[in-house]
Design an enzyme around this catalytic site. Structure first.
Site, PDB file in Angstrom:
ATOM      1  N   LYS A  97      -7.372  11.131  95.329  1.00 61.83           N
ATOM      2  CA  LYS A  97      -8.700  10.937  94.760  1.00 61.83           C
ATOM      3  C   LYS A  97      -9.007   9.445  94.851  1.00 61.83           C
ATOM      4  O   LYS A  97      -8.140   8.621  94.565  1.00 61.83           O
ATOM      5  CB  LYS A  97      -8.675  11.391  93.293  1.00 61.83           C
ATOM      6  CG  LYS A  97      -9.938  11.115  92.535  1.00 61.83           C
ATOM      7  CD  LYS A  97     -10.878  12.281  92.602  1.00 61.83           C
ATOM      8  CE  LYS A  97     -12.203  11.942  91.930  1.00 61.83           C
ATOM      9  NZ  LYS A  97     -13.265  12.895  92.314  1.00 61.83           N
ATOM     10  N   LYS A 119      -5.098 -11.660  97.369  1.00 65.39           N
ATOM     11  CA  LYS A 119      -5.406 -12.042  96.002  1.00 65.39           C
ATOM     12  C   LYS A 119      -5.817 -13.507  95.949  1.00 65.39           C
ATOM     13  O   LYS A 119      -5.288 -14.330  96.688  1.00 65.39           O
ATOM     14  CB  LYS A 119      -4.167 -11.816  95.123  1.00 65.39           C
ATOM     15  CG  LYS A 119      -3.760 -10.343  95.063  1.00 65.39           C
ATOM     16  CD  LYS A 119      -2.324 -10.173  94.578  1.00 65.39           C
ATOM     17  CE  LYS A 119      -1.918  -8.713  94.661  1.00 65.39           C
ATOM     18  NZ  LYS A 119      -0.457  -8.544  94.479  1.00 65.39           N
ATOM     19  N   GLU A 149       2.089   1.606  94.728  1.00 68.09           N
ATOM     20  CA  GLU A 149       3.145   1.094  95.612  1.00 68.09           C
ATOM     21  C   GLU A 149       4.161   0.318  94.785  1.00 68.09           C
ATOM     22  O   GLU A 149       3.856  -0.097  93.677  1.00 68.09           O
ATOM     23  CB  GLU A 149       2.559   0.107  96.650  1.00 68.09           C
ATOM     24  CG  GLU A 149       1.675   0.749  97.682  1.00 68.09           C
ATOM     25  CD  GLU A 149       0.996  -0.264  98.606  1.00 68.09           C
ATOM     26  OE1 GLU A 149       1.497  -1.378  98.752  1.00 68.09           O
ATOM     27  OE2 GLU A 149      -0.044   0.099  99.168  1.00 68.09           O
ATOM     28  N   ASN A 154       6.657  -3.175  95.302  1.00 64.49           N
ATOM     29  CA  ASN A 154       7.086  -4.286  96.153  1.00 64.49           C
ATOM     30  C   ASN A 154       8.511  -4.664  95.775  1.00 64.49           C
ATOM     31  O   ASN A 154       8.827  -4.828  94.607  1.00 64.49           O
ATOM     32  CB  ASN A 154       6.169  -5.492  95.971  1.00 64.49           C
ATOM     33  CG  ASN A 154       4.746  -5.146  96.330  1.00 64.49           C
ATOM     34  OD1 ASN A 154       4.493  -4.469  97.318  1.00 64.49           O
ATOM     35  ND2 ASN A 154       3.803  -5.566  95.510  1.00 64.49           N
ATOM     36  N   ARG A 193      10.241  -7.406  96.633  1.00 64.22           N
ATOM     37  CA  ARG A 193      10.455  -8.830  96.941  1.00 64.22           C
ATOM     38  C   ARG A 193       9.957  -9.689  95.778  1.00 64.22           C
ATOM     39  O   ARG A 193       9.292  -9.177  94.878  1.00 64.22           O
ATOM     40  CB  ARG A 193       9.617  -9.189  98.182  1.00 64.22           C
ATOM     41  CG  ARG A 193       8.137  -8.900  97.940  1.00 64.22           C
ATOM     42  CD  ARG A 193       7.190  -9.452  98.992  1.00 64.22           C
ATOM     43  NE  ARG A 193       5.819  -9.370  98.518  1.00 64.22           N
ATOM     44  CZ  ARG A 193       5.039  -8.323  98.623  1.00 64.22           C
ATOM     45  NH1 ARG A 193       5.452  -7.234  99.200  1.00 64.22           N
ATOM     46  NH2 ARG A 193       3.803  -8.361  98.139  1.00 64.22           N
TER      47      ARG A 193
END
Ligand code: MV4
Length: 454
Positions: free
Chosen positions: A203, A239, A289, A291, A293
């Site tokens: 969605k 960002k 997600e 990350n 790292r």
């Protein structure tokens, strides 16, 4: 396991400098690697030793695995810190590093691989009880299957590539016909870009914020959560400004989501620093997600927790236990980071070249992480981010006043930078009110208002 004597930094720019600083405070000697374009780079000047690993293009140097391993071998480095970007989320690299007897400063290769594949990351999240966005719950392999799911969850939907992430390989569809087309285009593009045509659907959330939770996990099963970062102010998935705490997250919401990710980390036996990325809309978190790292925006978390995350990454890799008494650390005050890129503040055209003047702001609550110095050169081959200005204040209002003041003081001469854009954003009432989402900055750059519109 004793602490490392020598560590190789497989990166460049400000993060290479940041890793060097953590090492020196820990009594660790550093090896810088650099391309032919970076011979005079700050990370090379600072390091205890340096090795040239190849030509300017990243594929020939900072992504050149044999050259980096050879540099570690000839300098007798015991550990390799990959920083972010480049080889930081390359499971194969992590594996080879360990096979050759070096320590990879990061998670196990299997976890890098698990989270690199977005379908397997989502499957893990669902099984671990982390909330996800309604959708296909796995790969969608036909137009008809996609349409069936969209009819159940409702339009609009978003088609994402399993091998994508960070905004690569996504398509939004508002109708059955556009969905049929999006599936085909996304599969073709994913095959071309990643050699993997698997896609899934969710969605589409129209006005979310991007909130991420930082974790630190040691090799002894201890997990700590370090609060959230609000990274909603972005342009084309880059960002620009990040802050913590998020102006929209309530203590109870932070506590609940932190407990959920903490349990997930314990369950998977995750090791190292990690970030769980969420979309946040109408009081609900949705995992997108993870990350595996260190992230660019880690300093805001350091400012409010007092924890040196890079130091902890290295200590964890050396087998040390996290020595914090609480699972969820207390947060003190407020921190904001501005990413300063060498690019035009309106067109975003990269502006590499010679830096004529360089003056960094100082005073209470101000930190600058940068690879610049007066009369240095910014090569054209790499990411445009050249400095991060981070402030801390006892309240959000104090942090904002400090950031405005520090942005006034900052001088980077000779190249275009995004400093003027940051000054403009900090003067909006929308930013002061914390009233923004993932779409706000692109509207503001286009001449509109930063405020969330209905
Ligand atoms: C989404 C979304 C809306 N709905 N998923 C973009 C990057 C990738 N990590 C996930 N992304 C998005 N996934 C659903 N179901 C909107 C975005 C998105 C976005 C997310 C975070 C920060 C900036 C963004 C900009 C555009 C789209």
């Amino acid at each position: 396991m004793p602490m490392f004597k020598k560590l190789l930094i497989a990166n460049r720019g400000e993060i290479a400098v940041r890793i060097h600083r953590a090492c020196r405070e820990m009594g660790i000697s550093t090896v810088a690697v650099h391309s032919e374009a970076d011979s005079n780079a700050l990370h090379v000047k600072m390091a205890n030793e340096s090795v040239c690993i190849g030509p300017a293009q990243a594929k020939d140097s900072y992504l050149n695995i044999p050259a980096i391993l050879a540099a570690a071998e000839v300098t007798d480095a015991e550990a390799i810190h990959p920083g972010f970007g480049f080889l930081s989320e390359n499971a194969k690299f992590a594996e080879i590093v360990e096979e050759l007897g070096f320590t990879f400063v990061g998670p196990k290769a299997d976890h890098i691989r698990l989270m690199g594949d977005k379908v397997s990351a989502l499957e893990f999240a669902r099984e671990a009880g982390i909330p996800t966005i309604p959708g296909s719950n796995g790969v969608v392999d036909s137009e008809d299957a996609a349409v069936k799911i969209a009819d159940e969850i409702g339009y609009p939907v978003i088609v994402k590539a399993s091998a994508g992430g960070g905004g690569r390989g996504m398509k939004v569809a508002h109708s059955e016909s556009s969905l049929r087309q999006a599936i085909n285009v996304a599969q073709t593009e994913a095959h071309a870009a990643f050699g993997d045509d698997r896609v899934y659907i969710e969605k589409f959330l129209e006005r979310p914020r991007h909130i991420e939770i930082q974790v630190l996990c040691d090799k002894h099963g201890h997990v700590m959560t370090l609060g959230e970062r609000d990274c909603s102010l972005q342009r084309r998935h880059q960002k620009l400004i990040e802050e913590t705490p998020s102006p929209v997250i309530k203590d109870k919401e932070r506590q609940t989501i932190s407990e959920i990710v903490s349990k997930a980390c314990e369950q998977m036996e995750y090791v190292g620093a990690g970030t769980f990325e969420f979309l946040f809309e109408d009081g609900e978190f949705y995992f997108i997600e993870m990350n595996t790292r260190i992230q660019v925006e880690h300093p805001v978390t350091e400012m409010v927790t007092g924890i040196d995350i890079v130091r902890e990454q290295i200590a964890i890799a050396a087998g040390e236990k996290l020595n914090f008494t609480k699972k969820t650390i207390g947060l003190r005050g407020h921190s904001i980071e501005c990413r300063i890129n060498a690019e035009h503040p309106e067109t975003f055209i990269p502006s590499p070249g010679h830096v004529t003047d360089y003056y960094t702001p100082g005073g209470p609550g101000v930190r600058v992480d940068s690879c610049l110095y007066s009369e240095c050169d910014i090569p054209p081959y790499y990411d445009a981010m050249v400095a991060k200005l981070i402030v801390h204040g006892s309240t959000r209002a104090e942090a904002i006043s400090r950031l405005r003041r520090a942005l006034e003081e900052f001088v980077i001469g000779g190249v275009d930078t995004t400093l003027p854009l940051h000054r403009r954003i900090l003067n909006t009432s929308a930013f002061s009110e914390g009233n923004y989402n993932i779409h706000s900055l692109e509207r503001f750059i286009g001449g509109g208002r930063l405020d969330v519109q209905d």
